[in-house]
Design a protein around this motif. Structure first.
Motif, mmCIF file in Angstrom:
data_model
loop_
_atom_site.group_PDB
_atom_site.id
_atom_site.type_symbol
_atom_site.label_atom_id
_atom_site.label_comp_id
_atom_site.label_asym_id
_atom_site.label_seq_id
_atom_site.Cartn_x
_atom_site.Cartn_y
_atom_site.Cartn_z
ATOM 1 N N GLU A 377 -1.133 -5.209 8.865
ATOM 2 C CA GLU A 377 -0.936 -4.775 7.470
ATOM 3 C C GLU A 377 -1.484 -3.368 7.265
ATOM 4 N N LYS A 378 -2.676 -3.130 7.819
ATOM 5 C CA LYS A 378 -3.302 -1.816 7.622
ATOM 6 C C LYS A 378 -2.466 -0.709 8.285
ATOM 7 N N ALA A 379 -2.009 -0.981 9.509
ATOM 8 C CA ALA A 379 -1.224 0.050 10.207
ATOM 9 C C ALA A 379 0.133 0.248 9.536
ATOM 10 N N ALA A 380 0.759 -0.856 9.113
ATOM 11 C CA ALA A 380 2.088 -0.747 8.481
ATOM 12 C C ALA A 380 1.981 -0.005 7.144
ATOM 13 N N ASP A 381 0.886 -0.227 6.411
ATOM 14 C CA ASP A 381 0.674 0.534 5.161
ATOM 15 C C ASP A 381 0.655 2.034 5.457
ATOM 16 N N LEU A 382 -0.051 2.396 6.537
ATOM 17 C CA LEU A 382 -0.154 3.819 6.882
ATOM 18 C C LEU A 382 1.206 4.385 7.298
ATOM 19 N N VAL A 383 1.936 3.616 8.123
ATOM 20 C CA VAL A 383 3.261 4.078 8.568
ATOM 21 C C VAL A 383 4.148 4.327 7.348
ATOM 22 N N CYS A 384 4.161 3.368 6.415
ATOM 23 C CA CYS A 384 5.021 3.518 5.228
ATOM 24 C C CYS A 384 4.574 4.716 4.388
ATOM 25 N N LEU A 385 3.272 4.883 4.252
ATOM 26 C CA LEU A 385 2.759 6.035 3.496
ATOM 27 C C LEU A 385 3.244 7.339 4.125
ATOM 28 N N ARG A 386 3.090 7.437 5.440
ATOM 29 C CA ARG A 386 3.469 8.689 6.132
ATOM 30 C C ARG A 386 4.978 8.934 6.087
ATOM 31 N N LEU A 387 5.765 7.831 6.059
ATOM 32 C CA LEU A 387 7.226 8.001 6.034
ATOM 33 C C LEU A 387 7.778 8.037 4.611
ATOM 34 N N GLY A 388 6.878 7.913 3.642
ATOM 35 C CA GLY A 388 7.305 7.967 2.240
ATOM 36 C C GLY A 388 8.113 6.750 1.824
ATOM 37 N N ILE A 389 7.779 5.590 2.413
ATOM 38 C CA ILE A 389 8.515 4.353 2.097
ATOM 39 C C ILE A 389 7.656 3.483 1.183
ATOM 40 N N ASP A 390 8.267 3.026 0.110
ATOM 41 C CA ASP A 390 7.551 2.188 -0.843
ATOM 42 C C ASP A 390 7.900 0.718 -0.557
ATOM 43 N N ALA A 391 7.111 0.077 0.297
ATOM 44 C CA ALA A 391 7.389 -1.326 0.643
ATOM 45 C C ALA A 391 6.052 -2.013 0.897
ATOM 46 N N ALA A 392 5.790 -3.063 0.122
ATOM 47 C CA ALA A 392 4.491 -3.739 0.239
ATOM 48 C C ALA A 392 4.507 -4.770 1.371
ATOM 49 N N CYS A 393 3.312 -5.082 1.854
ATOM 50 C CA CYS A 393 3.165 -6.109 2.891
ATOM 51 C C CYS A 393 3.485 -7.481 2.305
ATOM 52 N N ARG A 394 4.284 -8.271 3.061
ATOM 53 C CA ARG A 394 4.622 -9.621 2.576
ATOM 54 C C ARG A 394 4.321 -10.696 3.631
ATOM 55 N N THR A 395 3.532 -10.333 4.640
ATOM 56 C CA THR A 395 3.366 -11.277 5.756
ATOM 57 C C THR A 395 2.488 -12.483 5.424
ATOM 58 N N ARG A 396 1.776 -12.429 4.292
ATOM 59 C CA ARG A 396 1.009 -13.617 3.870
ATOM 60 C C ARG A 396 1.932 -14.695 3.293
ATOM 61 N N GLU A 397 3.141 -14.277 2.891
ATOM 62 C CA GLU A 397 3.954 -15.170 2.040
ATOM 63 C C GLU A 397 4.723 -16.256 2.776
ATOM 64 N N PHE A 398 5.122 -15.960 4.036
ATOM 65 C CA PHE A 398 6.114 -16.842 4.671
ATOM 66 C C PHE A 398 5.557 -17.556 5.902
ATOM 67 N N MET A 399 5.971 -18.819 6.070
ATOM 68 C CA MET A 399 5.672 -19.529 7.313
ATOM 69 C C MET A 399 6.500 -18.880 8.427
ATOM 70 N N LEU A 400 5.882 -18.658 9.569
ATOM 71 C CA LEU A 400 6.624 -18.055 10.673
ATOM 72 C C LEU A 400 7.534 -19.102 11.314
ATOM 73 N N PRO A 401 8.636 -18.644 11.894
ATOM 74 C CA PRO A 401 9.482 -19.597 12.628
ATOM 75 C C PRO A 401 8.742 -20.057 13.885
ATOM 76 N N SER A 402 9.239 -21.098 14.524
ATOM 77 C CA SER A 402 8.611 -21.577 15.762
ATOM 78 C C SER A 402 8.613 -20.475 16.810
ATOM 79 N N TRP A 403 7.574 -20.460 17.645
ATOM 80 C CA TRP A 403 7.515 -19.518 18.775
ATOM 81 C C TRP A 403 8.741 -19.681 19.664
#
Ligand SMILES: Cc1cc2nc3c(=O)[nH]c(=O)nc-3n(C[C@H](O)[C@H](O)[C@H](O)COP(=O)(O)OP(=O)(O)OC[C@H]3O[C@@H](n4cnc5c(N)ncnc54)[C@H](O)[C@@H]3O)c2cc1C
Length: 411
Positions: A377-403
């Motif tokens: 989340e921390k790294a993706a926030d930085l990447v989006c900031l540097r690329l000027g992309i407005d997109a929030a982290c949503r990885t807390r929200e969803f159950m992951l599919p099976s491995w």
């Protein structure tokens, strides 16, 4: 309560930014979680891993879902982070986790005197530590040393290190990320102060082939190799590879994770994994994180530490001993490469995103497998900031599919 996994993002949903290309280097748990986070934000992701996925430290660690109790005495910030993230992982990737709990045991009077301090440190780190009587501890785990002087229950757990990471890879792939094992980055093309392309050797098809990939942003998630990969771009990335040894015996002696209640040191955690019990760990510093072997003396020492908590450990059949390098973020004041170094335990266990002044490039390093999602989340926030992309982290929200989806979803 986590929601079902979104198999696709609507092309026009807010935050989709398919035009922005990110190249992640390193296919351990950190790279896996980052590829998912960025794909979920709608970026176009390519990940390059020099070996098989999880073949670095991720595939060789202890597999403890840290509730943070181990760090509570030394660093409450990390302890809180582990507690919070272990709760998130329990929600989103339950298939990889065993909900077994942990017991800290005091082995001598010094440990016993530390017990109330430890419980208080846990509670102020929001970890629900519960002192229990020795009798209760022995009822819960009959293999414990009957001579223990105190015991505390904590919400630790175990997880399958491979399946945890593969679940993130499965999610990333389902959202369109391209994951390329057997692709080793050997150089970068730079221009006008920014990273333009990575040059890599593709060994996925038999004969090695040199290729290049352009991206708008590169993230090195190469763990203990981060110093080497940074150097390929002419950067000085402060990371200390600090290997630790683990020893497994072929007997599941407890269901709980058993930890020595003291200020952290060597050989103080026994994790049940499948039908094994694994004691770890040790710590030294090396310059080269590749092809590490455990030292004979460490194996005997670890078995001795394990016997102090679980006397049957030394009588169980030896299964394996192995070594993996912690990617510690930072450097000790001074060290002689290859020698044991008392200072390595003083380097923080926290993670960091390092930007060295080269545009379009950062390194995500440090931390624990338990906090992989927060690292991403921390790294993706930085990447989006540097690329000027407005997109929030949503990885807390969803159950992951099976491995399993990582393999079956690719057919
Ligand atoms: C002994 C020990 C026990 C541990 N126990 C626990 C535990 O119980 N619980 C816990 O939460 N954490 C634990 N940890 C910490 C945890 O293992 C690490 O924090 C985590 O695995 C690091 O993951 P990573 O993805 O950052 O690094 P890695 O898994 O090492 O991934 C980095 C990847 O980069 C790849 N790479 C390197 N160079 C290149 C290149 N040039 N091109 C392409 N790819 C490249 C490597 O092959 C590797 O796969 C333990 C660590 C150790 C050492």
């Amino acid at each position: 309560m986590a929601l079902p996994f979104p198999l696709a993002l609507a092309p026009d949903s807010p935050g989709t930014a398919r035009g922005a290309r990110v190249c992640i280097i390193g296919g351990g748990g950190t790279g896996a979680a980052l590829s998912y986070d960025l794909a979920l934000r709608g970026l176009s992701v390519n990940l390059l891993e020099k070996g098989e996925l999880t073949s670095g430290t991720t595939g060789r660690h202890h597999g403890q879902l840290h509730c943070g109790a181990r760090y509570a005495l030394a660093d409450r910030e990390i302890a809180r982070e582990c507690m919070a993230e272990s709760l998130v992982l329990r929600e989103i990737v339950s298939e990889a986790i065993e909900y077994n709990g942990g017991i800290f045991v005091a082995l001598d009077e010094e440990d016993e005197a530390l017990t109330p301090v430890f419980v208080e440190a846990c509670r102020s780190s929001l970890i629900p530590a519960q002192p229990i009587t020795v009798k209760t501890a022995l009822e819960l785990e009959s293999a414990l040393n009957p001579g223990i002087l105190a015991a505390v229950r904590v919400p630790d757990g175990s997880f399958d290190a491979w399946r945890l990471a593969l679940s993130f890879f499965a999610a990333a792939s389902a959202l369109g990320a391209t994951i390329r094992p057997w692709c080793e980055v050997v150089g970068f093309e730079l221009g006008s102060g920014r990273a333009r392309a990575a040059v890599y050797i593709d060994r996925s098809g038999g004969e090695p082939v040199e290729r290049r990939i352009e991206a708008d942003y590169f993230v090195s998630a190469t763990g203990a190799w981060a110093g080497r990969v940074g150097a390929l771009a002419g950067l000085d990335v402060p990371v200390t590879p600090a290997p630790g040894t683990m020893v497994a015996v072929a007997a599941r002696l407890t269901d709980h994770v058993i930890s020595h209640l003291h200020r952290a040191g060597d050989g103080d955690i026994i994790v049940p994994q499948r039908r094994l019990s694994i004691i770890g760990s040790t710590e030294r510093i090396v310059d080269d994180p590749e092809a590490l072997l455990p030292e004979e003396a460490d194996i005997a020492r670890l078995i001795g530490y394990a016997e102090a908590m679980l006397p049957a450990f030394g009588k169980a059949s030896f299964h394996a001993a192995w070594c993996a390098a912690r990617p510690l973020a930072g450097r000790p004041a001074a060290h002689a490469g290859g020698q044991a170094h008392p200072g390595s335990r003083s380097i923080s266990r926290d993670f960091t995103v390092v930007e060295n002044g080269l545009e379009g490039f950062c390194t995500l390093v440090g931390g624990k497998a338990t906090v992989l999602r927060a690292m991403a989340e921390k790294a993706a926030d930085l990447v989006c900031l540097r690329l000027g992309i407005d997109a929030a982290c949503r990885t807390r929200e969803f159950m992951l599919p099976s491995w399993r989806g990582f393999y079956t979803g690719r057919k």
